[in-house]
Design a protein around this motif. Structure first.
Motif, PDB file in Angstrom:
ATOM      1  N   PHE A  36      24.825  48.138  47.224  1.00 33.74           N
ATOM      2  CA  PHE A  36      25.129  48.733  48.530  1.00 33.74           C
ATOM      3  C   PHE A  36      24.974  47.706  49.652  1.00 33.74           C
ATOM      4  CE2 PHE A  36      23.855  53.231  46.970  1.00 33.74           C
ATOM      5  CZ  PHE A  36      25.170  53.471  46.575  1.00 33.74           C
ATOM      6  N   SER A  37      23.908  46.927  49.558  1.00 36.62           N
ATOM      7  CA  SER A  37      23.651  45.922  50.584  1.00 36.62           C
ATOM      8  C   SER A  37      24.753  44.867  50.605  1.00 36.62           C
ATOM      9  CB  SER A  37      22.292  45.263  50.334  1.00 36.62           C
ATOM     10  OG  SER A  37      22.030  44.280  51.309  1.00 36.62           O
ATOM     11  N   ASP A  38      25.198  44.436  49.427  1.00 31.97           N
ATOM     12  CA  ASP A  38      26.260  43.433  49.351  1.00 31.97           C
ATOM     13  C   ASP A  38      27.600  43.981  49.837  1.00 31.97           C
ATOM     14  OD1 ASP A  38      24.714  41.360  48.545  1.00 31.97           O
ATOM     15  OD2 ASP A  38      25.487  41.228  46.500  1.00 31.97           O
ATOM     16  N   ILE A  39      27.871  45.255  49.546  1.00 27.42           N
ATOM     17  CA  ILE A  39      29.110  45.872  50.053  1.00 27.42           C
ATOM     18  C   ILE A  39      29.128  45.816  51.578  1.00 27.42           C
ATOM     19  CG2 ILE A  39      30.358  48.057  50.336  1.00 27.42           C
ATOM     20  CD1 ILE A  39      29.528  48.765  47.457  1.00 27.42           C
ATOM     21  N   ASP A  40      27.996  46.124  52.187  1.00 29.79           N
ATOM     22  CA  ASP A  40      27.888  46.087  53.645  1.00 29.79           C
ATOM     23  C   ASP A  40      28.148  44.681  54.177  1.00 29.79           C
ATOM     24  OD1 ASP A  40      27.151  47.264  56.241  1.00 29.79           O
ATOM     25  OD2 ASP A  40      25.376  46.005  56.080  1.00 29.79           O
ATOM     26  N   ILE A  41      27.557  43.670  53.513  1.00 23.94           N
ATOM     27  CA  ILE A  41      27.742  42.277  53.929  1.00 23.94           C
ATOM     28  C   ILE A  41      29.201  41.854  53.776  1.00 23.94           C
ATOM     29  CG2 ILE A  41      27.189  39.874  53.308  1.00 23.94           C
ATOM     30  CD1 ILE A  41      24.935  41.192  54.805  1.00 23.94           C
ATOM     31  N   LYS A  77      14.807  44.487  55.533  1.00 21.08           N
ATOM     32  CA  LYS A  77      13.900  43.348  55.678  1.00 21.08           C
ATOM     33  C   LYS A  77      13.658  42.701  54.324  1.00 21.08           C
ATOM     34  CE  LYS A  77       9.283  42.151  57.378  1.00 21.08           C
ATOM     35  NZ  LYS A  77       9.707  41.068  58.243  1.00 21.08           N
ATOM     36  N   PHE A  78      13.428  43.541  53.301  1.00 18.47           N
ATOM     37  CA  PHE A  78      13.208  43.028  51.954  1.00 18.47           C
ATOM     38  C   PHE A  78      14.473  42.389  51.409  1.00 18.47           C
ATOM     39  CE2 PHE A  78       9.763  46.451  50.941  1.00 18.47           C
ATOM     40  CZ  PHE A  78       8.971  45.910  51.938  1.00 18.47           C
ATOM     41  N   LEU A  79      15.599  43.058  51.631  1.00 18.46           N
ATOM     42  CA  LEU A  79      16.867  42.568  51.099  1.00 18.46           C
ATOM     43  C   LEU A  79      17.234  41.213  51.693  1.00 18.46           C
ATOM     44  CD1 LEU A  79      18.732  45.976  51.139  1.00 18.46           C
ATOM     45  CD2 LEU A  79      18.131  44.679  49.100  1.00 18.46           C
ATOM     46  N   SER A  80      16.936  40.987  52.955  1.00 19.12           N
ATOM     47  CA  SER A  80      17.232  39.693  53.571  1.00 19.12           C
ATOM     48  C   SER A  80      16.399  38.582  52.937  1.00 19.12           C
ATOM     49  CB  SER A  80      16.987  39.736  55.081  1.00 19.12           C
ATOM     50  OG  SER A  80      15.613  39.944  55.365  1.00 19.12           O
ATOM     51  N   ASN A  81      15.164  38.913  52.511  1.00 15.71           N
ATOM     52  CA  ASN A  81      14.327  37.916  51.837  1.00 15.71           C
ATOM     53  C   ASN A  81      14.933  37.496  50.499  1.00 15.71           C
ATOM     54  OD1 ASN A  81      12.363  37.992  53.866  1.00 15.71           O
ATOM     55  ND2 ASN A  81      11.298  39.701  52.903  1.00 15.71           N
ATOM     56  N   ILE A  82      15.522  38.456  49.779  1.00 11.38           N
ATOM     57  CA  ILE A  82      16.107  38.178  48.471  1.00 11.38           C
ATOM     58  C   ILE A  82      17.304  37.243  48.597  1.00 11.38           C
ATOM     59  CG2 ILE A  82      17.130  39.214  46.391  1.00 11.38           C
ATOM     60  CD1 ILE A  82      15.686  41.818  47.128  1.00 11.38           C
ATOM     61  N   ARG A  83      18.021  37.322  49.719  1.00  6.26           N
ATOM     62  CA  ARG A  83      19.222  36.502  49.893  1.00  6.26           C
ATOM     63  C   ARG A  83      18.915  35.008  49.939  1.00  6.26           C
ATOM     64  NH1 ARG A  83      23.358  39.712  50.493  1.00  6.26           N
ATOM     65  NH2 ARG A  83      22.950  41.811  51.283  1.00  6.26           N
ATOM     66  N   GLU A  84      17.665  34.656  50.202  1.00  8.09           N
ATOM     67  CA  GLU A  84      17.324  33.248  50.386  1.00  8.09           C
ATOM     68  C   GLU A  84      16.944  32.535  49.096  1.00  8.09           C
ATOM     69  OE1 GLU A  84      17.910  32.004  53.376  1.00  8.09           O
ATOM     70  OE2 GLU A  84      18.499  34.039  53.906  1.00  8.09           O
ATOM     71  N   VAL A  85      16.754  33.263  47.984  1.00  7.11           N
ATOM     72  CA  VAL A  85      16.285  32.623  46.751  1.00  7.11           C
ATOM     73  C   VAL A  85      17.452  32.162  45.884  1.00  7.11           C
ATOM     74  CG1 VAL A  85      14.169  33.991  46.787  1.00  7.11           C
ATOM     75  CG2 VAL A  85      16.125  34.795  45.437  1.00  7.11           C
ATOM     76  N   VAL A 119      32.932  31.854  48.801  1.00  6.11           N
ATOM     77  CA  VAL A 119      32.094  32.965  49.280  1.00  6.11           C
ATOM     78  C   VAL A 119      30.606  32.605  49.260  1.00  6.11           C
ATOM     79  CG1 VAL A 119      33.762  34.720  48.579  1.00  6.11           C
ATOM     80  CG2 VAL A 119      31.933  34.071  46.989  1.00  6.11           C
ATOM     81  N   SER A 120      30.302  31.343  48.987  1.00  2.89           N
ATOM     82  CA  SER A 120      28.888  30.931  48.891  1.00  2.89           C
ATOM     83  C   SER A 120      28.144  31.135  50.210  1.00  2.89           C
ATOM     84  CB  SER A 120      28.784  29.463  48.448  1.00  2.89           C
ATOM     85  OG  SER A 120      29.424  28.619  49.392  1.00  2.89           O
ATOM     86  N   ASN A 121      28.873  31.003  51.346  1.00  2.00           N
ATOM     87  CA  ASN A 121      28.221  31.171  52.648  1.00  2.00           C
ATOM     88  C   ASN A 121      27.879  32.634  52.934  1.00  2.00           C
ATOM     89  OD1 ASN A 121      31.027  31.747  52.841  1.00  2.00           O
ATOM     90  ND2 ASN A 121      30.972  31.537  55.062  1.00  2.00           N
ATOM     91  N   VAL A 122      28.460  33.565  52.171  1.00  6.80           N
ATOM     92  CA  VAL A 122      28.145  34.983  52.350  1.00  6.80           C
ATOM     93  C   VAL A 122      26.797  35.314  51.722  1.00  6.80           C
ATOM     94  CG1 VAL A 122      29.010  37.346  52.028  1.00  6.80           C
ATOM     95  CG2 VAL A 122      30.622  35.459  52.286  1.00  6.80           C
ATOM     96  N   ASN A 123      26.392  34.497  50.736  1.00  7.23           N
ATOM     97  CA  ASN A 123      25.054  34.605  50.123  1.00  7.23           C
ATOM     98  C   ASN A 123      24.801  35.986  49.527  1.00  7.23           C
ATOM     99  OD1 ASN A 123      22.740  33.302  49.360  1.00  7.23           O
ATOM    100  ND2 ASN A 123      21.667  33.570  51.305  1.00  7.23           N
ATOM    101  N   LEU A 124      25.671  36.404  48.616  1.00  7.60           N
ATOM    102  CA  LEU A 124      25.545  37.722  48.001  1.00  7.60           C
ATOM    103  C   LEU A 124      24.387  37.760  47.000  1.00  7.60           C
ATOM    104  CD1 LEU A 124      29.319  38.523  47.335  1.00  7.60           C
ATOM    105  CD2 LEU A 124      27.877  39.334  49.218  1.00  7.60           C
ATOM    106  N   ILE A 125      23.578  38.808  47.089  1.00 12.46           N
ATOM    107  CA  ILE A 125      22.447  38.963  46.177  1.00 12.46           C
ATOM    108  C   ILE A 125      22.936  39.172  44.746  1.00 12.46           C
ATOM    109  CG2 ILE A 125      20.407  40.346  45.614  1.00 12.46           C
ATOM    110  CD1 ILE A 125      20.327  41.203  48.565  1.00 12.46           C
ATOM    111  N   THR A 126      23.991  39.966  44.585  1.00  9.05           N
ATOM    112  CA  THR A 126      24.433  40.337  43.238  1.00  9.05           C
ATOM    113  C   THR A 126      25.179  39.220  42.525  1.00  9.05           C
ATOM    114  OG1 THR A 126      26.468  41.354  44.080  1.00  9.05           O
ATOM    115  CG2 THR A 126      24.541  42.792  43.817  1.00  9.05           C
TER     116      THR A 126
END
Length: 364
Positions: A132-137, A87-95, A189-196
């Protein structure tokens, strides 16, 4: 511009957010005090707006704004659901960019989830969860591309190759932003919206004494070295000082900063660093009704800049009447600027510069 404030629990994120947004978000000495992301809108400080306002005496002054998002604390295992996890990680993807708050002071009265203060360990705990979250995405996107043959074959192969390249890099424990990707690879890859891939400012939260004399704090030195090594920005802040400043008038702030030997507030430093990180600039529209700052990315052409005001301005763009801020300030008025021939007529290929004062002509 939207900045996500992240970090382990109890490192000062919500205190800092409260201070810079003059908000009243709950902050407490236990993990997960923040659950839903809190959003605060902050005016971007710009002395040029004040100077223009002195000349025009407008009915309204509208600065550019930045959104700060206070995202709940991450812990080990967040990528697999620990804490409030994904839930937290999905919030970070939007900034647009990340402000990673790191605790750089000892205080036995403030609980630490790892039971000791070690800023580099703390940074790496959070970064590993982001990786880890980005690898999953990335893996999910690769799987989807492998199954979808309707996509243009050439583009599909290029995206797959890029994603596999990123996946290998992430699996080595490194952030995607440190991978030397081409502009085309970043775009695909911009549509993948990677946090890292997002730019980062490490906000080293310190005591008042360390804030004004950072060289005395070994924690701060380590964070500075880490940020330089990882091609990120670092800023020394004191959430406590920012909290005190938030309740003062502009004049009182100036006196307070002088008393502690500081040149600027943490908020102003955040904004400046963030603009640089995201390659943002400001141009101005000015008149008696309103003096206003508009935020655009560097190298934006005049029609796209006009589109920030209204889509009709871009669609029906004819030309832009432009004068640089310094030239205008020296003239003191529009009529003086015109008489000296300093107002230029620019067409569709003109690249807007920071501080330009522009009047757009359009027809739809």
């Amino acid at each position: 511009m939207e900045l996500g404030i992240i970090g382990l629990p109890n490192v000062g994120k919500s205190t800092l957010f409260n201070a810079i947004t003059k908000s009243s978000v709950q902050s407490a000495n236990y993990p997960f005090c923040t659950i839903e992301p809190n959003i605060g809108v902050v005016n971007v400080p710009d002395i040029r707006l004040e100077e223009l306002s002195k000349i025009y005496n407008p009915e309204k002054i509208t600065p550019a704004v930045a959104n700060f998002v206070d995202i709940a604390g991450l812990v080990k295992g967040a990528s697999v659901g620990e804490g409030l996890g994904n839930k937290f990680l999905s919030n970070i993807r939007e900034v647009d960019a990340i402000v990673h708050v790191v605790r750089c002071f000892r205080d036995e009265n403030i609980f630490h989830v790892e039971n000791s203060v070690d800023p580099i360990r703390d940074i790496e705990i959070v970064n590993l969860e982001l990786i880890f979250s980005d690898i999953d995405i990335v893996e999910k996107r690769i799987s989807k591309l492998d199954k979808n043959f309707k996509i243009n074959e050439e583009n599909r192969k290029f995206e797959l190759d890029t994603l596999n390249k990123i996946k290998v890099f992430l699996e080595s424990g490194k952030m995607a932003r440190n991978l030397n990707l081409s502009q085309k690879e970043i775009e695909i890859v911009s549509n993948v919206n990677l946090i890292t891939l997002k730019p980062v400012i490490y906000a080293a939260n310190s005591t008042e004494g360390d804030y004004t004399n950072p060289g005395k704090n070994d924690f701060l030195k380590k964070v500075q070295e880490y940020s330089e090594k990882n091609e990120s920005e670092m800023i020394v802040i004191s959430a406590k000082i920012e909290e005190e400043l938030s309740s003062l008038s502009d004049e009182e702030k100036k006196i307070f900063l002088e008393d502690i030997g500081a040149s600027d507030t943490g908020l102003n430093s955040f904004i400046k660093k963030s603009y640089d990180l995201l390659e943002l600039i400001s141009y101005f529209t000015a008149g008696k009704p309103e003096v206003r700052a508009w935020t655009i990315t560097n190298n934006t052409k005049a029609p796209a800049a006009a589109g920030k005001i209204h889509s009709d301005f871009e669609r029906g763009f004819i030309r832009a009447e432009v004068i640089g801020f310094d030239d205008f300030l020296e003239c003191g008025s529009l009529s003086n600027a015109k008489s000296k021939g300093l107002i230029r007529s620019e067409g569709k290929e003109y690249v807007v510069h920071d501080g330009d004062i522009i009047h757009f002509l359009f027809n739809v």
